[in-house]
Scaffold this motif. Structure first.
Motif, short mmCIF file in Angstrom:
data_model
loop_
_atom_site.label_atom_id
_atom_site.label_comp_id
_atom_site.label_asym_id
_atom_site.label_seq_id
_atom_site.Cartn_x
_atom_site.Cartn_y
_atom_site.Cartn_z
N GLY A 11 0.71 7.11 -6.54
CA GLY A 11 -0.66 7.58 -6.76
C GLY A 11 -1.64 6.51 -7.18
O GLY A 11 -2.69 6.83 -7.78
N TYR A 12 -1.36 5.24 -6.89
CA TYR A 12 -2.26 4.16 -7.26
C TYR A 12 -3.08 3.73 -6.04
O TYR A 12 -2.57 3.68 -4.92
N GLY A 13 -4.33 3.38 -6.28
CA GLY A 13 -5.23 2.99 -5.19
C GLY A 13 -5.26 1.48 -5.00
O GLY A 13 -5.07 0.71 -5.96
N THR A 14 -5.50 1.06 -3.78
CA THR A 14 -5.59 -0.37 -3.46
C THR A 14 -6.87 -0.64 -2.69
O THR A 14 -7.34 0.21 -1.91
N LYS A 36 0.83 -1.21 0.00
CA LYS A 36 0.00 0.00 0.00
C LYS A 36 0.86 1.26 0.00
O LYS A 36 0.58 2.23 -0.72
N ARG A 37 1.95 1.25 0.80
CA ARG A 37 2.81 2.43 0.87
C ARG A 37 3.50 2.68 -0.47
O ARG A 37 3.58 3.84 -0.93
N ILE A 38 3.99 1.64 -1.12
CA ILE A 38 4.65 1.80 -2.42
C ILE A 38 3.66 2.35 -3.45
O ILE A 38 3.97 3.28 -4.21
N LEU A 39 2.45 1.81 -3.47
CA LEU A 39 1.45 2.26 -4.44
C LEU A 39 0.99 3.69 -4.17
O LEU A 39 0.70 4.45 -5.10
#
Length: 424
Positions: free
Chosen positions: A406-409, A399-402
């Motif tokens: 700016g990508y959502g999880t 989650k932190r990398i995404l």
């Protein structure tokens, strides 16, 4: 919905509304004050006229007040008991006058005097023409043009003045945008004589220097921790592996094997926490696009033996040449964690579905329901299934990398399937 408004224009808008409201209120006050002042002026003049006529009659009993004052003044002799009465003012409004073809206000002032020992009542009358609608409309138009001029002038002046006053603030904003925690140069803030902006500049200077100091301390601590912990962990692990190769009974071998697994887990926790700490200050400058389709195919091939050991069925739909703005090494970490989770939280002879399009990546796998709410799986040390050998950091790391790029999880459990989605 309107976008955010510039601070200078917010000042201009506030001043414009204020000026507009003040002018409207001022016009209403002006109109009623003008009407009231006209009435009061007429009353004062009639009081002075009554006093003047009384004075002339005292000196000249035959004074012809009717001729001199155009019949607007009348003098009456009163009964003896009428002395000492107070002045009377009568106002009659909006009387239609045929000769003038207009509405008029009639004002009469009656004063009481004692002239040569006898009580007299002197009454003066005056007619005031009511302000006509056309005149009022003309006056309103004049005021309206004045209002328009003042509003335009207020907008121009307030924007120019506020920009000049707020120049140090805007300069500070630009410095904040350019601020890099790795930059050794201090923030170049504008000198100002405004007390609040001097406080702001001082705070920004102290905060930036403190952040850089904390960053370098954290970086040093991370490097030291990585080196100092990994070395003894590797040494202990090597010694345990050597002991496992000696003649041991079943209980001793199982104990050493469990210790070896825990050391692997501790080493993994150490590496993940260090990586998370570094990601807190990761800067994605000069990051290009990576071919996510090719990386995903490579990682699936890497995990092929692991999946086969657990007899997992892999079904994929991967669009070719899906590009994503991401660091390649971090993309590998994300995919490795997701694929590892799909294996770990699966049961034997289960299934893993992997779908990659230009819009999203979806990895779903069969498995037991999680023991924690879905929104908590991305928290550090949260394990959806405590029975699995998981350190509880993998999804937090993902989650932190995404988030950096700016990508959502999102995660959900539906019909015996763990479904994790990444939106590009």
């Amino acid at each position: 919905m309107a976008g955010p408004m510039n601070l200078s224009y917010r000042f201009a808008k506030a001043f414009t509304i204020l000026v507009f409201a003040v002018l409207l209120l001022g016009f209403a006050i002006l109109y009623y004050a003008f009407e009231r002042t006209t009435m009061r002026s007429a009353i004062v003049k009639m009081e002075e006229l009554n006093a003047y006529v009384a004075g002339r009659l005292t000196k000249e009993p035959q004074y012809d007040y009717l001729t001199f004052h155009r019949k607007q003044t009348r003098v009456f002799l009163q009964p003896d008991n009428s002395s000492g009465k107070k002045e009377q003012v009568t106002e009659e409004k909006y009387i239609w006058n045929r000769s003038l073809q207009s509405y008029i206000n009639r004002i009469s002032v009656t004063s009481f005097f004692v002239i040569r020992g006898k009580p007299y009542m002197i009454t003066s009358v005056r007619y005031i023409t009511v302000i006509e609608k056309r005149f009022l409309l003309s006056l309103l138009m004049v005021v309206a043009w004045i209002m328009v001029f003042l509003v335009i002038l207020t907008i121009i002046i307030s924007v120019l003045v506020s920009r000049k006053i707020l120049d140090p603030f805007y300069h500070a904003l630009e410095e904040i945008k350019k601020f890099s925690i790795k930059d050794k140069q201090p923030m170049q803030l504008m000198d100002t004589h405004t007390y609040e902006f001097r406080l702001l500049n001082g705070f920004l200077g102290r905060m930036s220097e403190s952040s850089k100091k904390d960053y370098y301390l954290l970086e040093e601590l991370t490097e030291n921790t990585s080196h100092e912990l990994q070395t003894p962990l590797a040494s202990v692990k090597g010694k345990i592996e050597l002991l496992m190769e000696t003649g041991l009974n079943e209980h001793q071998f199982a104990t050493l094997s469990a210790m070896n697994d825990e050391l692997d887990r501790l080493s993994s926790i150490n590496k993940s926490l260090i990586l998370l700490a570094r990601l807190e200050h990761f800067e994605k400058e000069n990051i290009g696009s990576v071919n996510l389709s090719q990386i995903l195919l490579d990682r699936i091939a890497y995990f092929e033996d692991v999946f086969a050991f657990k007899h997992l069925q892999i079904r994929t739909y991967i669009e070719p040449d899906v590009m994503a703005v991401m660091d390649k090494s971090l993309a590998v970490i994300v995919l490795d964690n997701l694929l590892s989770n799909s294996k770990r939280h699966n049961y034997e002879y289960g299934c893993i579905d992997i779908t990659l399009t230009s819009y999203r990546l979806v990895i779903s796998n069969t498995g037991n329901p999680p023991s924690i709410p879905g929104e908590e799986v991305f928290k550090r040390f949260s394990r959806g299934n405590p029975d699995q050998n998981s350190i509880g950091i993998g999804l937090a790391l993902v989650k932190r990398i995404l988030e950096i790029f700016g990508y959502g999880t999102s995660y959900r459990f539906y019909q015996d399937r763990h479904i994790l989605t990444i939106e590009f």
